[in-house]
Motif scaffolding. Structure first.
Motif, short mmCIF file in Angstrom:
data_model
loop_
_atom_site.label_atom_id
_atom_site.label_comp_id
_atom_site.label_asym_id
_atom_site.label_seq_id
_atom_site.Cartn_x
_atom_site.Cartn_y
_atom_site.Cartn_z
N ASN A 149 0.29 -29.18 9.02
CA ASN A 149 1.50 -28.96 9.82
C ASN A 149 1.73 -30.05 10.85
OD1 ASN A 149 1.97 -26.50 8.50
ND2 ASN A 149 0.58 -25.46 9.86
N ILE B 244 -3.91 -27.29 14.96
CA ILE B 244 -5.29 -27.76 14.82
C ILE B 244 -5.97 -27.05 13.65
CG2 ILE B 244 -7.56 -27.80 15.94
CD1 ILE B 244 -5.96 -28.14 18.62
N LYS B 245 -5.74 -25.73 13.52
CA LYS B 245 -6.35 -24.97 12.43
C LYS B 245 -5.84 -25.41 11.06
CE LYS B 245 -5.84 -20.61 13.06
NZ LYS B 245 -5.81 -19.18 13.33
N ASN B 246 -4.61 -25.82 10.99
CA ASN B 246 -4.01 -26.22 9.72
C ASN B 246 -3.34 -27.58 9.90
OD1 ASN B 246 -3.14 -26.26 7.12
ND2 ASN B 246 -2.19 -24.24 7.18
N PRO B 247 -4.09 -28.67 9.77
CA PRO B 247 -3.56 -30.00 10.09
C PRO B 247 -2.42 -30.47 9.20
CG PRO B 247 -5.75 -30.16 9.14
CD PRO B 247 -5.48 -28.70 9.35
N ASN C 82 -2.99 -24.30 18.64
CA ASN C 82 -4.11 -23.83 17.84
C ASN C 82 -3.75 -23.80 16.36
OD1 ASN C 82 -6.69 -22.85 17.37
ND2 ASN C 82 -6.05 -20.72 17.63
N GLN C 83 -2.51 -23.40 16.05
CA GLN C 83 -2.06 -23.36 14.65
C GLN C 83 -2.01 -24.76 14.05
OE1 GLN C 83 1.55 -21.21 13.95
NE2 GLN C 83 1.64 -21.78 11.81
#
Length: 133
Positions: free
Chosen positions: A11, A6-9, A3-4
């Motif tokens: 990364n 996807i939320k902050n691509p 999820n992290q």
């Protein structure tokens, strides 16, 4: 975890390249007397060559782990991304030099394309996102 990413691509570049480089390191050094003849067509019998391949494995695993950690830890993101850009740019440069002087490698040309992709993606991320974001 996913999820992290996807939320902050921003990364995703670090995570994907880190996992790929860790796997490549294991391939190079995990069992060189078996893998190298099968994959690259040369025998690994000298202790020194085994040592070099396992050292490369260690470098790849350490750097790859740093990138994966940087994909989840904001305080490491900038340094990990800069390291990724330097690594991908350097390895791409070496492969391009080899292509010019030695010829096109059917096995490593796809790797060169991925390395150039990660290099460009990392440069884009460094430009788009601030160090402390």
């Amino acid at each position: 975890m996913a999820n992290q990413l996807i939320k902050n691509p921003k990364n995703l570049n670090l995570f994907l390249s880190g996992v790929i480089v860790i796997i490549a390191g294991i391939v190079y050094g995990g069992h060189p007397t078996y893998i190298m003849p099968e994959l690259l067509g040369f025998e690994v019998v000298d202790l020194e060559l085994k040592n070099i391949l396992r050292a490369v494995m260690g470098i790849y695993m350490g750097v790859g782990l740093f990138w994966v950690l940087g994909s989840f830890e904001p305080k490491l993101w900038y340094a990990a991304t800069l390291c990724n850009v330097l690594f991908m740019g350097g390895i791409s440069f070496g492969r391009i030099v080899s292509t010019v002087f030695d010829g096109v490698s059917p096995l490593f040309t796809p790797a060169l394309m991925l390395e150039l992709l990660f290099f460009g993606w990392g440069l884009y991320n460094l430009k788009k996102y601030s160090e402390m974001e």
